[in-house]
Each structure stands twice: as C-alpha cells, then as structure tokens.
Design a protein around this motif. Structure first.
Motif, mmCIF file in Angstrom:
data_model
loop_
_atom_site.group_PDB
_atom_site.id
_atom_site.type_symbol
_atom_site.label_atom_id
_atom_site.label_comp_id
_atom_site.label_asym_id
_atom_site.label_seq_id
_atom_site.Cartn_x
_atom_site.Cartn_y
_atom_site.Cartn_z
ATOM 1 N N GLN A 38 0.835 -1.198 0.000
ATOM 2 C CA GLN A 38 0.000 0.000 0.000
ATOM 3 C C GLN A 38 0.873 1.252 0.000
ATOM 4 O OE1 GLN A 38 -2.559 0.406 3.406
ATOM 5 N NE2 GLN A 38 -3.869 1.866 2.374
ATOM 6 N N GLY A 39 0.522 2.194 -0.891
ATOM 7 C CA GLY A 39 1.253 3.448 -0.979
ATOM 8 C C GLY A 39 2.349 3.464 -2.036
ATOM 9 N N ASP A 40 2.704 2.289 -2.573
ATOM 10 C CA ASP A 40 3.716 2.251 -3.631
ATOM 11 C C ASP A 40 3.217 2.976 -4.876
ATOM 12 O OD1 ASP A 40 5.473 0.794 -2.116
ATOM 13 O OD2 ASP A 40 5.203 -1.094 -3.208
ATOM 14 N N ARG A 41 4.138 3.642 -5.567
ATOM 15 C CA ARG A 41 3.807 4.314 -6.822
ATOM 16 C C ARG A 41 4.009 3.331 -7.971
ATOM 17 N NH1 ARG A 41 6.680 9.477 -8.011
ATOM 18 N NH2 ARG A 41 8.417 8.041 -8.120
ATOM 19 N N ILE A 42 3.069 3.321 -8.905
ATOM 20 C CA ILE A 42 3.185 2.514 -10.116
ATOM 21 C C ILE A 42 3.520 3.471 -11.255
ATOM 22 C CG2 ILE A 42 1.999 0.951 -11.706
ATOM 23 C CD1 ILE A 42 2.446 -0.197 -8.871
ATOM 24 N N ILE A 43 4.656 3.233 -11.908
ATOM 25 C CA ILE A 43 5.086 4.096 -13.005
ATOM 26 C C ILE A 43 5.374 3.245 -14.238
ATOM 27 C CG2 ILE A 43 6.044 5.894 -11.508
ATOM 28 C CD1 ILE A 43 8.816 4.749 -12.083
ATOM 29 N N THR A 44 5.348 3.878 -15.407
ATOM 30 C CA THR A 44 5.683 3.162 -16.630
ATOM 31 C C THR A 44 7.181 2.861 -16.641
ATOM 32 O OG1 THR A 44 5.947 5.260 -17.811
ATOM 33 C CG2 THR A 44 3.801 4.160 -17.989
ATOM 34 N N SER A 45 7.529 1.769 -17.295
ATOM 35 C CA SER A 45 8.934 1.368 -17.370
ATOM 36 C C SER A 45 9.386 1.369 -18.828
ATOM 37 C CB SER A 45 9.121 -0.028 -16.765
ATOM 38 O OG SER A 45 8.579 -1.006 -17.640
#
Length: 86
Positions: free
Chosen positions: A25-32
């Motif tokens: 919870q709280g992790d950022r999901i970003i494009t790779s």
C-alpha cells in the motif's frame, strides 16, 4: 510488470504480477522501459491494496489512478517520444 485494467469505483487492477514483487500500500506505479508503448517514468497510480492468489502465486494490486479518469474531458495521446530523456 503485469496486466493493467479498469475496475469498479474508479480504480484499476494490476494483475499477473510475480509473487516476488514487493508491492505494498502506498507504492507508486510508473511506466517502465520494458515496453516501447509508453515513455519511462509516467506515474500511473498508487497501490491501495494487494492480494496473492494461493494457487497461481501471483499478486493482484488495486490501484488508484494518478489521473481522474471519471471526469476526464480530453486526453493526450503520445505518438512520438524519441529523445524525451536526453
């Protein structure tokens, strides 16, 4: 990496994630840069919660999108991003 899809209540689901991924919870999901579809580093959303499928051992993450998709009136389509990180 995984499969990203829309879900209920203006949320998204990230599925088919390896059980070795340490999502919380709280992790950022970003494009790779694993795909050539999107530029690297764009914020997709924030992890609300996760669960692990006991049979397949995959992790499923429920994501709050970074963008307000429910009230979006227009979007920008990225068609060429060569050199964006130079």
């Amino acid at each position: 990496s995984g499969s990203f899809a829309a879900a209920k209540n203006s949320k998204c689901v990230l599925s088919y994630v390896s059980d070795k991924a340490d999502l919380k919870q709280g992790d950022r999901i970003i494009t790779s840069d694993e795909s050539s579809l999107y530029p690297k580093g764009i914020l997709v959303g924030i992890v609300d919660s996760t669960e692990t499928n006991a049979l397949s051992r995959e992790t499923i993450a429920y994501i709050t999108p970074a963008a307000d998709l429910k009230n979006a009136e227009s979007v920008m389509i990225i068609t060429d991003f060569e050199g964006i990180y130079e």
